[in-house]
Every structure is written in structure tokens, then in C-alpha cells.
Design a protein around this motif. Structure first.
Motif, PDB file in Angstrom:
ATOM      1  N   ARG A 185      19.599  66.421  -5.479  1.00 14.44           N
ATOM      2  CA  ARG A 185      20.505  65.712  -6.677  1.00 14.44           C
ATOM      3  C   ARG A 185      21.870  66.356  -6.476  1.00 14.44           C
ATOM      4  O   ARG A 185      21.735  67.642  -6.450  1.00 14.44           O
ATOM      5  CB  ARG A 185      19.694  66.061  -7.795  1.00 14.44           C
ATOM      6  CG  ARG A 185      18.264  65.074  -8.217  1.00 14.44           C
ATOM      7  CD  ARG A 185      18.050  65.373  -9.588  1.00 14.44           C
ATOM      8  NE  ARG A 185      16.652  65.061  -9.768  1.00 14.44           N
ATOM      9  CZ  ARG A 185      15.577  65.024 -10.652  1.00 14.44           C
ATOM     10  NH1 ARG A 185      16.382  65.639 -11.790  1.00 14.44           N
ATOM     11  NH2 ARG A 185      14.537  64.443 -10.589  1.00 14.44           N
ATOM     12  N   THR A 194      18.684  79.697  -8.779  1.00 16.23           N
ATOM     13  CA  THR A 194      18.245  78.675  -8.033  1.00 16.23           C
ATOM     14  C   THR A 194      17.861  77.554  -9.137  1.00 16.23           C
ATOM     15  O   THR A 194      17.306  76.412  -8.699  1.00 16.23           O
ATOM     16  CB  THR A 194      16.990  78.845  -7.234  1.00 16.23           C
ATOM     17  OG1 THR A 194      16.040  79.533  -8.109  1.00 16.23           O
ATOM     18  CG2 THR A 194      17.160  79.871  -6.037  1.00 16.23           C
ATOM     19  N   PHE A 195      17.843  77.883 -10.360  1.00 17.58           N
ATOM     20  CA  PHE A 195      17.492  76.930 -11.456  1.00 17.58           C
ATOM     21  C   PHE A 195      18.111  75.484 -11.420  1.00 17.58           C
ATOM     22  O   PHE A 195      17.277  74.700 -11.519  1.00 17.58           O
ATOM     23  CB  PHE A 195      17.690  77.510 -12.841  1.00 17.58           C
ATOM     24  CG  PHE A 195      17.163  76.509 -13.787  1.00 17.58           C
ATOM     25  CD1 PHE A 195      15.972  76.902 -14.179  1.00 17.58           C
ATOM     26  CD2 PHE A 195      18.242  75.555 -14.533  1.00 17.58           C
ATOM     27  CE1 PHE A 195      15.467  75.924 -15.257  1.00 17.58           C
ATOM     28  CE2 PHE A 195      17.654  74.912 -15.367  1.00 17.58           C
ATOM     29  CZ  PHE A 195      16.160  74.888 -15.947  1.00 17.58           C
ATOM     30  N   ARG A 196      19.148  75.472 -11.105  1.00 16.72           N
ATOM     31  CA  ARG A 196      19.605  74.035 -10.901  1.00 16.72           C
ATOM     32  C   ARG A 196      20.114  73.865  -9.400  1.00 16.72           C
ATOM     33  O   ARG A 196      21.486  74.240  -9.336  1.00 16.72           O
ATOM     34  CB  ARG A 196      20.903  73.614 -12.188  1.00 16.72           C
ATOM     35  CG  ARG A 196      21.079  72.224 -12.060  1.00 16.72           C
ATOM     36  CD  ARG A 196      21.969  71.827 -13.010  1.00 16.72           C
ATOM     37  NE  ARG A 196      21.396  71.950 -14.365  1.00 16.72           N
ATOM     38  CZ  ARG A 196      20.280  71.211 -15.022  1.00 16.72           C
ATOM     39  NH1 ARG A 196      19.949  70.235 -14.079  1.00 16.72           N
ATOM     40  NH2 ARG A 196      19.807  71.341 -16.017  1.00 16.72           N
ATOM     41  N   SER A 197      19.630  73.464  -8.715  1.00 12.57           N
ATOM     42  CA  SER A 197      20.139  73.258  -7.385  1.00 12.57           C
ATOM     43  C   SER A 197      20.300  71.815  -6.677  1.00 12.57           C
ATOM     44  O   SER A 197      19.980  70.918  -7.593  1.00 12.57           O
ATOM     45  CB  SER A 197      18.922  73.925  -6.448  1.00 12.57           C
ATOM     46  OG  SER A 197      18.643  75.016  -6.595  1.00 12.57           O
ATOM     47  N   PHE A 200      15.925  70.805  -3.841  1.00 12.48           N
ATOM     48  CA  PHE A 200      15.012  71.863  -4.148  1.00 12.48           C
ATOM     49  C   PHE A 200      13.385  70.914  -4.070  1.00 12.48           C
ATOM     50  O   PHE A 200      13.531  69.892  -3.357  1.00 12.48           O
ATOM     51  CB  PHE A 200      14.867  71.643  -5.852  1.00 12.48           C
ATOM     52  CG  PHE A 200      15.267  70.238  -6.590  1.00 12.48           C
ATOM     53  CD1 PHE A 200      16.555  69.744  -6.513  1.00 12.48           C
ATOM     54  CD2 PHE A 200      14.106  69.650  -7.210  1.00 12.48           C
ATOM     55  CE1 PHE A 200      16.738  68.620  -7.204  1.00 12.48           C
ATOM     56  CE2 PHE A 200      14.487  68.547  -8.134  1.00 12.48           C
ATOM     57  CZ  PHE A 200      15.481  68.070  -8.104  1.00 12.48           C
ATOM     58  N   GLN A 202       9.822  69.691  -5.449  1.00 12.78           N
ATOM     59  CA  GLN A 202       9.142  68.966  -6.659  1.00 12.78           C
ATOM     60  C   GLN A 202       7.319  69.219  -6.414  1.00 12.78           C
ATOM     61  O   GLN A 202       6.963  68.879  -5.223  1.00 12.78           O
ATOM     62  CB  GLN A 202       9.463  67.852  -6.938  1.00 12.78           C
ATOM     63  CG  GLN A 202      10.677  67.347  -7.766  1.00 12.78           C
ATOM     64  CD  GLN A 202      11.159  66.474  -8.038  1.00 12.78           C
ATOM     65  OE1 GLN A 202      10.830  65.424  -7.528  1.00 12.78           O
ATOM     66  NE2 GLN A 202      11.622  66.303  -9.226  1.00 12.78           N
ATOM     67  N   GLU A 269      13.819  74.336 -18.958  1.00  9.92           N
ATOM     68  CA  GLU A 269      12.613  73.486 -18.551  1.00  9.92           C
ATOM     69  C   GLU A 269      12.301  73.781 -17.215  1.00  9.92           C
ATOM     70  O   GLU A 269      12.946  74.034 -16.259  1.00  9.92           O
ATOM     71  CB  GLU A 269      13.084  72.004 -18.422  1.00  9.92           C
ATOM     72  CG  GLU A 269      12.102  70.976 -17.847  1.00  9.92           C
ATOM     73  CD  GLU A 269      12.453  69.423 -17.568  1.00  9.92           C
ATOM     74  OE1 GLU A 269      13.140  69.158 -18.634  1.00  9.92           O
ATOM     75  OE2 GLU A 269      12.099  68.819 -16.736  1.00  9.92           O
ATOM     76  N   LEU A 270      10.889  74.001 -17.220  1.00 12.05           N
ATOM     77  CA  LEU A 270      10.289  74.470 -15.775  1.00 12.05           C
ATOM     78  C   LEU A 270       9.527  72.957 -15.233  1.00 12.05           C
ATOM     79  O   LEU A 270       9.493  72.555 -14.007  1.00 12.05           O
ATOM     80  CB  LEU A 270       8.867  75.156 -16.190  1.00 12.05           C
ATOM     81  CG  LEU A 270       8.916  76.491 -15.905  1.00 12.05           C
ATOM     82  CD1 LEU A 270       7.691  77.422 -16.272  1.00 12.05           C
ATOM     83  CD2 LEU A 270       9.525  77.090 -14.646  1.00 12.05           C
ATOM     84  N   GLU A 271       9.060  72.177 -16.074  1.00 11.32           N
ATOM     85  CA  GLU A 271       8.251  70.924 -15.786  1.00 11.32           C
ATOM     86  C   GLU A 271       8.245  69.896 -17.011  1.00 11.32           C
ATOM     87  O   GLU A 271       8.419  70.304 -18.250  1.00 11.32           O
ATOM     88  CB  GLU A 271       6.761  71.310 -15.519  1.00 11.32           C
ATOM     89  CG  GLU A 271       5.816  70.383 -15.755  1.00 11.32           C
ATOM     90  CD  GLU A 271       4.582  70.750 -14.847  1.00 11.32           C
ATOM     91  OE1 GLU A 271       4.444  71.852 -14.454  1.00 11.32           O
ATOM     92  OE2 GLU A 271       3.664  69.834 -15.023  1.00 11.32           O
ATOM     93  N   SER A 311       5.521  66.601 -13.674  1.00  6.75           N
ATOM     94  CA  SER A 311       6.370  66.841 -12.515  1.00  6.75           C
ATOM     95  C   SER A 311       7.070  68.282 -12.658  1.00  6.75           C
ATOM     96  O   SER A 311       7.776  68.636 -13.604  1.00  6.75           O
ATOM     97  CB  SER A 311       7.533  65.828 -12.862  1.00  6.75           C
ATOM     98  OG  SER A 311       8.352  66.047 -11.719  1.00  6.75           O
ATOM     99  N   ALA A 312       6.631  69.335 -11.668  1.00  5.36           N
ATOM    100  CA  ALA A 312       7.212  70.630 -11.674  1.00  5.36           C
ATOM    101  C   ALA A 312       7.903  70.898 -10.601  1.00  5.36           C
ATOM    102  O   ALA A 312       8.086  70.285  -9.711  1.00  5.36           O
ATOM    103  CB  ALA A 312       5.893  71.560 -11.734  1.00  5.36           C
ATOM    104  N   GLY A 313       8.731  71.881 -10.816  1.00  6.30           N
ATOM    105  CA  GLY A 313       9.774  72.155  -9.845  1.00  6.30           C
ATOM    106  C   GLY A 313       9.296  73.513  -9.189  1.00  6.30           C
ATOM    107  O   GLY A 313       9.047  74.356  -9.767  1.00  6.30           O
ATOM    108  N   ARG A 316      12.118  76.408  -9.436  1.00  4.34           N
ATOM    109  CA  ARG A 316      12.153  76.968 -10.791  1.00  4.34           C
ATOM    110  C   ARG A 316      10.900  77.736 -11.131  1.00  4.34           C
ATOM    111  O   ARG A 316      10.907  78.777 -11.835  1.00  4.34           O
ATOM    112  CB  ARG A 316      12.222  75.699 -11.820  1.00  4.34           C
ATOM    113  CG  ARG A 316      13.361  75.229 -12.081  1.00  4.34           C
ATOM    114  CD  ARG A 316      13.727  74.084 -12.975  1.00  4.34           C
ATOM    115  NE  ARG A 316      14.998  73.530 -12.726  1.00  4.34           N
ATOM    116  CZ  ARG A 316      15.535  72.541 -13.500  1.00  4.34           C
ATOM    117  NH1 ARG A 316      14.776  72.157 -14.645  1.00  4.34           N
ATOM    118  NH2 ARG A 316      16.656  72.102 -13.492  1.00  4.34           N
TER     119      ARG A 316
END
Ligand code: ATP
Length: 453
Positions: A185, A194-197, A200, A202, A269-271, A311-313, A316
């Protein structure tokens, strides 16, 4: 609100990640690439352990879930049908003064005037849509016909392959299709490490069901996912469940939970666990003209299944694990003097290195040979690190800092020099308690396997 202590904690975590080889900036020698990260030797192991455990509990230990490994590139028609091409955008504003690109919903108004959070300037453009998908071209020509995108989520491959998977797996509802893979994205503001990359990974499950089962399964999967985080060692009191309000929810969803974690930079948010109804399959049926429905042999009904999606990252989750595990405490140095110890209290199940093997002295051939023997014994079963350099206390400390739960030392007792009773026994040290126990080499593997399973 995050405090100065939280910010300092985060700084220490980022620096540990680089220093010990968990996470590096991508293309670092060229100044990096914003929002893109590389995992170093330890980060790679940690990430792999997270994915393997997810796969184990989501797919292998269940009768009702099968796997898929879809391609990153898909026909552009997929992204038209899913709604991503038209709507997968965040409105964006440019600051004409400092040239910062900002998300419109993150600009605060002061006395009715919008100001750039970067420079305080008031000269901002109108919000414009910014599509988060990375464009690419398939084939030799770069035109509209060859345009497609790097997938912004893994889920769509599952929806478009629904029929194929159903036919080959012969599953009955409810059943799920799981997938782990990269997503991309073009985030406007990559931040918080790395939280908002922008690139990444999923871990997604699409769990198909009858319409009347949707809401109940949403609750079920929320609970299952919470258990997952606890089972990899994340403290329950740092996990939060947010019920997403009607206004915030996607229009097709009948219920969504965000599972959040208390990061040092805030609760985030994690998931997402969402009951997506039959929206996705119906969209693809309409756009492709192909039947993606389900025939119930017992009731003789044909219908489009509904779906619940946890849906998990991966990234994250890895970051939450590192933040959760990071601790500083006191431990004695080689002379018995107390010193500050940095320790990652990873659950043995996900720790990148499970056990470190140390010969007490590196210049005693018999100790080294025995230590190598123990390393070979354990190696096929778990990630083992062999270290013979420096005082034993320092070697323990280096392992504490990367979260290795167990240390095995081969000493003169092992060689039988302090009596036959102790021959072929080693000391096994526990990272958290720092306590040591004497264990027979013949029982070591089994003991460790039960502790890291
Ligand atoms: P956010 O609101 O934080 O942008 P989202 O609600 O758009 O996330 P989803 O589309 O629900 O995220 O994606 C599912 C999961 O994928 C997220 O919970 C997160 O773990 C992960 N994820 C999404 N975007 C990113 C990103 N830019 N970097 C890292 N992980 C991400």
C-alpha cells in the motif's frame, strides 16, 4: 497519549532491532526507502516463527481450513470488481509551504483554520483522492491495457479461487481458506517504525459460512484470534478489542472488531476481524459471470456463502512481540556485581533462537568437542546458536538481549572430571529466572522440545 518514557522506550527498541539484526532500513546505504524495511537474521527467524505458528493453528490443526498461496499480481479486473480501484483511497492534502503530503483526516483545525502539522503553514491544497495501490505494467507496453496493481491485500485471491478450492478440497460449510503473503500500500504517511509500511505481510483467513452463522462466527473468530496472541506470549492486558462503530465500518460489513495492542506510540490496530457478508463473492460473480456459489447437498439449496475474515499483519505482530518482550532488569556480572540487563522475554515458541550452547572454555578441546556434539544433537529440531567467545556471563547477556530462552553450558562436570554421577550432564539456564538446573544430555532434547512447542 504517549509519554516521553514511551518515546524513549520506542527509541531503545528501534536501536536494539538494528544493533542485533532484527530489522534494518531497506536500501540503507542509499539513504533508505521510506516505509520499507528488511528483516535481518534474527528478525527473519522471528517472523517465520509467527507465520508458522499462525499456519499451524489456523490450518494444520483444524479440519475445516485449507491453504492457498496466490500470486501478488492479478488481473486488473479483480481490483475493479472488489472496489479497490475506485475506492481504495485516502483523501490527501499537500502543504504548499513545506511540500509535506498529509492525510486529510489527520490535519487538525485550530480556530477554524487547517494548519500543516509539519510546518504550521496554512497554504494547503484541497483534499484529493490518493489511490493506495502501486501501479505496475504487465508485458512490454506501458499502457492502460497492461496496467495492474501490486495487491493491497491477500484476500482477493481467496475469493476468486473460491470455486477451485471448494471443488478440490470437497469441504462443507462452514470452512475456511487461509493465506499468508505480501501486500503493498502506497501509504501517505508511513510511520512508527514498521507499524505502517508500504510493503508488509498479511495472514488472512476467509471463513465461509451460511448467512445465519455470520454473527456468531464473528464472535468465535475474535476469541480465537485473542487466544492466538496470548499463545505467542503477548500480555492479555495490553490487548484491546474495539467494536468498530456503524459509521466507521465498511458498508458491506455487518460487524467488525479491531484487535489492538498498546504500542509505546499508542493503542493501535493489530488485526481486523470482519463479517463481510457475501459482498466479495457477489461482486466477483457479477463481474466475471462465473458461478461462485455453493450447493448444499442436504437441503438442496444453492446460495452465495457469507464470510468472516480475521486479517492480521505479520509485521505488526512482530513489532508487538518485540515491544511486549522488551524489558530491563538487574543481573549479576561475572564478578557478581549487579548490572542492568536488557532482555527480550519472548515466549519460547516464537523466540528466534531457542537455545544457545556454550563450552565453558574455548581453549579446552574436549569441552568444545562435547559442545559441538550437543549442538548437532539439537540442531535438526530447533534453532541453536553456538558461542564460545568471552566470559560465560557475557555470553548469557548477549543471548538475553535477543530473547534466547535457554542456555546450555558444557563444563568439566560434563566431561566426568568431578565424578561419574555428573558425566554427560549439562547446566540448563532459564533466561527469565536465570536459574540453572543440571540435565542429562540424553534427556535434553525431549525436555527442550516440550518447552518450545
Ligand atoms: P489501518 O487503519 O491501520 O491503515 P486497515 O484497517 O486499513 O489498517 P486492513 O485493511 O484491515 O487494515 O488490513 C488488515 C491488517 O493488515 C491490519 O490489521 C494490519 O495488521 C495489516 N496492515 C494493513 N496496512 C498495513 C501497513 N501499512 N503496514 C503494516 N501492516 C498493515
Amino acid at each position: 497519549m504517549t509519554t516521553k518514557a514511551d518515546a524513549q522506550r520506542m527509541e531503545k527498541i528501534v536501536s536494539l532491532c538494528k544493533r542485533r539484526g532484527f530489522i534494518f532500513q531497506s536500501s540503507e546505504i542509499y539513504g533508505g526507502l521510506n516505509g520499507v524495511w528488511d528483516y535481518g537474521p534474527l528478525g527473519t527467524e522471528l517472523k517465520r516463527n509467527v507465520k508458522d505458528y499462525w499456519w499451524r493453528v489456523t490450518v494444520r490443526e483444524r479440519d475445516d481450513v485449507v491453504g492457498l498461496d496466490g500470486a501478488i499480481l492479478m488481473n486488473r479486473a479483480v481490483w475493479k470488481a472488489s472496489g479497490h480501484e475506485e475506492t481504495f483511497s485516502d483523501p490527501m492534502v499537500d502543504c504548499r509551504t513545506c511540500k509535506a503530503r498529509l492525510r486529510a483526516d489527520q490535519i487538525a483545525e485550530k480556530n477554524g483554520v487547517k494548519r500543516c502539522p509539519n510546518c504550521g503553514g496554512k497554504d494547503l491544497t484541497e483534499p484529493r483522492p490518493f489511490n493506495l495501490m502501486f501501479k505496475t505494467y504487465v508485458g512490454a507496453t506501458e499502457d492502460e491495457l497492461s496496467l495492474t496493481y501490486l495487491r493491497p491485500e491477500t484476500a482477493q485471491a481467496i475469493f476468486v479461487q473460491f470455486k477451485n478450492v471448494l471443488d478440490v478440497s470437497r469441504k462443507k460449510l462452514p470452512f475456511g481458506i487461509a493465506q499468508i503473503g505480501k501486500a503493498f500500500r502506497n501509504e501517505i504517511n508511513p510511520r512508527n517504525f514498521t507499524f505502517r509500511s508500504r510493503e508488509f505481510e498479511q495472514m488472512e483467513l476467509e471463513y465461509f459460512c451460511r448467512p445465519e452463522q455470520g454473527l456468531e462466527l464473528l464472535e468465535y473468530w475474535k476469541e480465537e484470534r485473542l487466544k492466538f496472541y496470548e499463545n505467542i506470549g503477548i500480555r492479555r492486558d495490553r490487548l484491546h478489542v474495539k467494536k468498530v462503530s456503524d459509521e466507521e465500518r465498511a458498508f458491506y460489513s455487518r460487524g467488525t472488531y479491531d484487535i489492538e495492542y498498546e504500542f509505546p506510540f499508542g493503542v493501535q490496530e493489530l488485526e481486523g476481524v470482519a463479517y463481510r457478508t457475501d459482498f466479495d463473492l457477489t461482486q466477483h460473480i457479477k463481474a466475471s459471470g462465473k458461478p461462485l456459489d455453493y450447493f448444499d447437498e442436504e437441503t438442496k439449496e444453492r446460495f452465495v456463502p457469507h464470510v468472516v475474515e480475521p486479517s492480521a499483519g505479520v509485521d505488526r505482530t512482530v513489532l508487538a512481540l518485540i515491544c511486549d518482550a522488551y524489558a530491563e532488569d538487574e543481573a549479576p556480572d561475572d564478578k557478581g556485581k549487579m548490572e542492568t540487563r536488557i532482555v527480550l522475554r519472548f515466549h519460547p515458541r516464537i523466540a528466534p533462537v531457542k537455545v544457545a550452547v556454550f563450552p565453558l572454555l574455548k581453549n579446552k578441546e574436549a569441552l568444545v568437542a562435547k559442545a559441538r556434539e550437543v549442538q548437532q544433537l539439537l540442531r535438526p529440531h530447533m534453532n541453536v546458536f553456538y558461542d564460545e567467545g568471552g566470559a560465560i556471563g557475557r555470553r548469557y547477556r548477549r543471548q538475553d538481549e535477543i530473547g534466547t530462552p535457554f542456555g546450555v553450558t558444557i563444563d568439566f562436570e560434563t566431561l566426568g572430571e568431578k565424578g561419574e554421577a555428573l558425566r554427560d550432564t549439562v547446566t540448563l539456564r532459564d533466561r527469565n529466572s536465570m536459574k540453572q538446573e543440571r540435565v542429562k544430555i540424553s534427556e535434553l532434547l525431549q525436555l527442550l522440545l516440550t518447552r518450545v512447542a
